[in-house]
Design a protein around this motif. Structure first.
Motif, PDB file in Angstrom:
ATOM      1  N   GLY A  44      -4.529   4.054   8.415  1.00  0.00           N
ATOM      2  CA  GLY A  44      -3.625   5.185   8.305  1.00  0.00           C
ATOM      3  C   GLY A  44      -2.523   4.900   7.302  1.00  0.00           C
ATOM      4  O   GLY A  44      -2.122   3.765   7.131  1.00  0.00           O
ATOM      5  N   PHE A  45      -2.084   5.942   6.615  1.00  0.00           N
ATOM      6  CA  PHE A  45      -0.964   5.769   5.697  1.00  0.00           C
ATOM      7  C   PHE A  45      -0.212   7.081   5.573  1.00  0.00           C
ATOM      8  O   PHE A  45      -0.764   8.161   5.826  1.00  0.00           O
ATOM      9  N   LYS A  86       3.143  -1.940  -5.512  1.00  0.00           N
ATOM     10  CA  LYS A  86       4.257  -2.845  -5.813  1.00  0.00           C
ATOM     11  C   LYS A  86       4.786  -2.640  -7.237  1.00  0.00           C
ATOM     12  O   LYS A  86       4.794  -3.553  -8.046  1.00  0.00           O
ATOM     13  N   ASP A  87       5.171  -1.441  -7.495  1.00  0.00           N
ATOM     14  CA  ASP A  87       5.594  -1.076  -8.837  1.00  0.00           C
ATOM     15  C   ASP A  87       6.971  -0.425  -8.739  1.00  0.00           C
ATOM     16  O   ASP A  87       7.462  -0.154  -7.642  1.00  0.00           O
ATOM     17  N   ALA A  88       7.579  -0.191  -9.886  1.00  0.00           N
ATOM     18  CA  ALA A  88       8.801   0.608  -9.910  1.00  0.00           C
ATOM     19  C   ALA A  88       8.411   2.024 -10.316  1.00  0.00           C
ATOM     20  O   ALA A  88       7.529   2.211 -11.157  1.00  0.00           O
ATOM     21  N   ARG A  89       9.046   2.997  -9.682  1.00  0.00           N
ATOM     22  CA  ARG A  89       8.652   4.386  -9.903  1.00  0.00           C
ATOM     23  C   ARG A  89       8.672   4.773 -11.390  1.00  0.00           C
ATOM     24  O   ARG A  89       7.708   5.345 -11.909  1.00  0.00           O
ATOM     25  N   ARG A 105       2.779  -2.578   1.578  1.00  0.00           N
ATOM     26  CA  ARG A 105       2.293  -2.657   2.959  1.00  0.00           C
ATOM     27  C   ARG A 105       0.984  -1.901   3.157  1.00  0.00           C
ATOM     28  O   ARG A 105       0.109  -2.357   3.885  1.00  0.00           O
ATOM     29  N   VAL A 106       0.866  -0.730   2.520  1.00  0.00           N
ATOM     30  CA  VAL A 106      -0.398  -0.003   2.614  1.00  0.00           C
ATOM     31  C   VAL A 106      -1.489  -0.815   1.912  1.00  0.00           C
ATOM     32  O   VAL A 106      -2.629  -0.881   2.378  1.00  0.00           O
ATOM     33  N   GLY A 107      -1.110  -1.480   0.824  1.00  0.00           N
ATOM     34  CA  GLY A 107      -2.048  -2.368   0.136  1.00  0.00           C
ATOM     35  C   GLY A 107      -2.587  -3.435   1.072  1.00  0.00           C
ATOM     36  O   GLY A 107      -3.789  -3.704   1.094  1.00  0.00           O
TER      37      GLY A 107
END
Lengths: 176, 155
Positions: A42-43, A101-104, A128-130
């Motif tokens: 789930g995400f 894990k990136d910057a927007r 975390r979803v990763g």
């Protein structure tokens, strides 16, 4: 009996060579995912381009879709990206990105520069979803079926061969 | 006086660095548990390192995840299960004993037993052979010694 003395070491040698030859062809980086055949985790993540809009696992049920894990800091993603853009043009399936894990701003700039094949990108800033998807080597690509079950996982860049020989047939099977 | 001043300076600086070495986490018991679990888990980015050893971003994330779960009251087994569910048995440095890992666990023992059995058979067979089946034990040095003695006698 005398012959066995010579044949036995030779046989052992041949078996050993066989094992080593197979071992050479295996890629130790490709660890079989235990998630294949299991429901996708789930995400609920905000869109990369709109922090106010959330996409959940439930929103995706009922269609076969691709989840492609990418990041602006990921060099291999750049190699993969033109193939995804080309595949997206054929409009065979919805493609969603997981911006890992990136910057927007970096992510958005990257898409503006290299093209945006995604229906939407989910913004997974802390990864975390990763982790829930068992991601360890970006880029990774998942195919998720109508019931929300993970049917395919590609670790490392998607190539045109993989799209043609693995993803398109699977898509036909799942939609058929 | 200057010497005392210098000593004081050194002591003060040591005290300052000592303070920095204190671990950032407030709970040493939890941190120790986290370390012991992390030392059992393989880092998939750099596969020959544990999550405890690795400095990769994923290993840091997974250490954080382990710490968070322990803080929420998860048992060690639950945390390891959580990782196995996502990354497979491969993340565990001690894979569980089951059908797919049977060769891994039993293979070395079988090889050892087979080797010992072959050794025993060969040795037993050799004890039954007559003495003249073996090459004589005399090495070169024996010959040299007898020659030497013969030479001594001559002189």
């Amino acid at each position: 009996m005398k012959n066995l003395r010579f044949i036995l070491p030779l046989a052992i040698f041949v078996v050993l060579v066989g094992f080593l030859a197979v071992g050479l062809r295996l890629d130790p980086r490709e660890v079989p995912s235990p998630l294949i055949g299991k429901p996708a985790p789930g995400f609920a993540l905000a869109r990369l381009d709109d922090a106010g809009k959330t996409i959940r696992r439930e929103d995706m049920l009922g269609k076969v879709w691709m989840l492609n894990v990418w990041a602006s800091w990921c060099a291999a993603c750049r190699d993969e990206h033109p193939h995804l853009v080309a595949f997206a043009r054929t409009k065979q399936m919805p493609i969603y990105g997981l911006n890992y894990k990136d910057a927007r701003n970096d992510g958005l700039a990257w898409l503006a520069r290299f093209g945006d094949p995604y229906d939407a990108s989910l913004f997974d800033q802390d990864g975390r979803v990763g982790i829930d998807f068992g991601v360890y080597g970006v880029p990774e690509t998942f195919i998720i079926d109508k019931q929300g079950v993970i049917r395919f996982k590609q670790i490392g860049p998607v190539t045109p061969e993989i799209i043609q020989t693995r993803i398109v047939p699977l898509l036909k099977e799942l939609n058929g | 006086m200057a010497r005392w001043c210098l000593l004081l300076c050194i002591l003060v600086s040591m005290a300052v660095t000592a303070k920095e070495a204190v671990p950032a986490a407030p709970d040493p018991v939890l941190e120790a548990r986290m370390q012991s679990i992390a030392a059992e888990l393989r880092c998939l980015v750099c596969q020959n390192q544990t999550i405890a050893d690795s400095h990769s971003g994923l290993a840091e994330d997974l250490r954080r995840e382990v710490r968070d779960q322990l803080r929420r009251g998860a048992s060690d087994e639950q945390v390891v299960q959580y990782m196995t569910d996502r990354y497979g048995d491969f993340v565990r440095y001690r894979p569980p004993f089951k059908a797919s890992t049977l060769v891994l666990w039993v293979g070395p023992v079988l090889l050892l037993v087979a080797g010992l059995a072959i050794l025993a058979i060969v040795l037993r067979r050799r004890t039954k052979l007559a003495a003249d089946q073996f090459e004589p034990d005399e090495g070169e040095w024996v010959d040299e010694a007898t020659e030497l003695k013969a030479g001594e006698r001559k002189s």
